[in-house]
Write an enzyme that holds these catalytic residues in place. Structure first.
Site, short mmCIF file in Angstrom:
data_model
loop_
_atom_site.label_atom_id
_atom_site.label_comp_id
_atom_site.label_asym_id
_atom_site.label_seq_id
_atom_site.Cartn_x
_atom_site.Cartn_y
_atom_site.Cartn_z
N CYS A 160 1.22 -1.44 -0.12
CA CYS A 160 0.55 0.03 -0.30
C CYS A 160 0.82 1.37 -0.09
O CYS A 160 1.45 1.99 1.11
CB CYS A 160 -0.58 -0.06 1.06
SG CYS A 160 -2.22 1.20 1.09
N CYS A 372 -6.21 2.15 -3.55
CA CYS A 372 -5.31 2.84 -2.04
C CYS A 372 -6.86 3.45 -1.32
O CYS A 372 -6.74 4.72 -1.62
CB CYS A 372 -4.12 3.63 -2.42
SG CYS A 372 -3.25 3.52 -0.73
#
Length: 435
Positions: A160, A372
């Protein structure tokens, strides 16, 4: 004694469990095994919230035994190597395990040797990381009394890519609540040249940066951390504009700022040492440098960059046709997130199904979708969704949540992050139900 399974999966993380669950759910195979040594399965996306004191760490983990799909053999062991010519995976205690089809999804490993001094500094004192110990992160943020709060990340791919900045936005809010923000500078130093690779999202994040008065420093490659002196050392990955003083420490630093290097300049303590440029910090949050696990990196399965060499649309290995890889360890040029895995799994499952039946691949293709969830404040979030070409690709399902534009901050997206996604993860995704 060697054991054989039609489908062998390495890794009991998001990718491994979801793949096994969908293979079972769709009755594609009833001879599936997962190699995984860990006792606990963590829902890591919530660690950002743990690090900001708004989620209980205990609730992010469940016993591996409780989420292992019923009907899958759990080989509680470490994979140590591959013998693809003989369709075998070597393990620490179970010898060779053979397969018809192999799915490589062990996730990534941390290599602290890539940033000098970071391994010794990590999770101690004022150095923290949501990736390794989010409870310590929250303690550091709570105990911060002012000065330079430095948020940074290594140059390797990381889980991430937005996580190192999410905690910064939340920390800034906490500092304002506790009254220390006015005697602090918040600095984000990154090797990249922009705050985020997707234009629509970058536009929103720059507004957040303005609102929170954050100093961005680009082209900063983290090379060392001196925990004793509290200095993060960088090499600048781009030549400074001729005559500009962007890297000079002291009073002249702010005079000639190359806008490609800095945004919203703040006069923080910097040290020049030859080619290196040190930023003094009073707290430091970073992501650990990330690589493929050693047994993968040293195998014949990887490309030159050290990730499993697969076709980016089919996830089939470029050399060994009965091997697939997905998730963080696969050489896919997209962000390493659970959301990406959610879209990768059905493609791998479909391909294995057709390989079993016809020895040919299916027509499903993965377009690089990843997302994200960028938390920008307590109660606010932006959802960056994108494909291989960094096109903004919002999921139509969000329209059902009355969110017309997920590139803008919204409280409903925060609710999605904090409540809905963990629920969907444990109760649907890990059980093989497509969400």
């Amino acid at each position: 004694m060697a054991t054989h399974h039609q489908v062998l999966i390495i890794g009991g993380g998001t990718a491994g469990i979801m793949t096994a669950a969908q293979l079972l759910q769709q009755k594609i195979s009833n001879s599936i095994a997962i190699i995984e040594p860990a006792e606990t399965h963590f829902y890591q996306p919530a660690w950002t919230l743990v690090g900001a004191g708004t989620y209980d760490y205990e609730k992010t983990g469940k016993p591996m035994a409780s989420i292992m799909p019923k009907g899958v053999k759990w080989i509680k062991d470490k994979a140590t190597g591959f013998d693809p010519d003989n369709n075998a995976v070597l393990t620490l205690n179970h010898g060779a395990v053979t397969y018809d089809y192999l799915v490589v999804a062990p996730g990534l490993a941390y290599d602290f040797s890539l940033v000098l001094g970071l391994g010794d500094a990590m999770d101690k004192g004022v150095v923290c990381s949501n990736y390794t110990d989010p409870v310590h992160t929250w303690n550091v943020i709570k105990n911060f009394k002012g000065g330079t709060a430095l948020f940074t990340q290594p140059t390797t791919p990381i889980k991430c890519g937005g996580a190192p900045q999410k905690i910064m936005y939340l920390a800034d809010s906490h500092f304002r609540k506790t009254g220390v923000r006015d005697k602090s500078n918040v600095v984000f130093a990154t090797a990249g040249s922009v705050i985020f690779g997707v234009k629509e999202i970058a536009k929103t994040l720059m507004k957040v940066v303005d609102r929170k008065d954050i100093n961005l420093r680009f082209h900063h490659k983290l090379v060392a951390v001196d925990a004793e002196k509290q200095i993060a050392w960088y090499e600048l990955a781009k030549d400074v504009t001729a005559g500009g003083c962007v890297v000079m420490s002291g009073q002249d630093e702010g005079k000639f700022i190359d806008k490609a290097f800095q945004y919203n300049y703040k006069d923080v303590k910097v040290i020049r040492d030859g080619k290196r440029y040190g930023i003094h910090y009073d707290m430091l949050h970073t992501a650990p440098p990330s690589v493929a696990p050693k047994f993968v990196k040293e195998s014949v399965l990887v490309n030159e960059a050290g990730w499993v060499d697969v076709n980016k649309h089919t996830m089939q290995h470029n050399k060994f046709k009965n091997i697939f890889s997905l998730g963080d360890v696969a050489a896919l040029p997209t962000a390493k997130t659970g959301a990406a895995i959610r879209k990768q799994v059905p493609v791998v499952v479909d391909n294995i199904n057709l390989m079993i039946q016809t020895d040919k691949l299916g027509s499903k293709s993965y377009n690089g979708y990843s997302s994200c969830p960028l938390v920008t404040d307590y109660g606010k979030m932006v959802l960056a969704e994108f494909d291989y070409d960094n096109n903004f690709t919002p999921d139509p399902k969000l329209k059902q949540m009355f969110i017309s534009d997920s590139s803008k901050e919204h409280w409903r997206l925060w609710m999605l992050k904090k409540f809905m996604l963990p629920y969907l993860y444990w109760n649907k995704m890990l059980k093989g139900i497509d969400v």
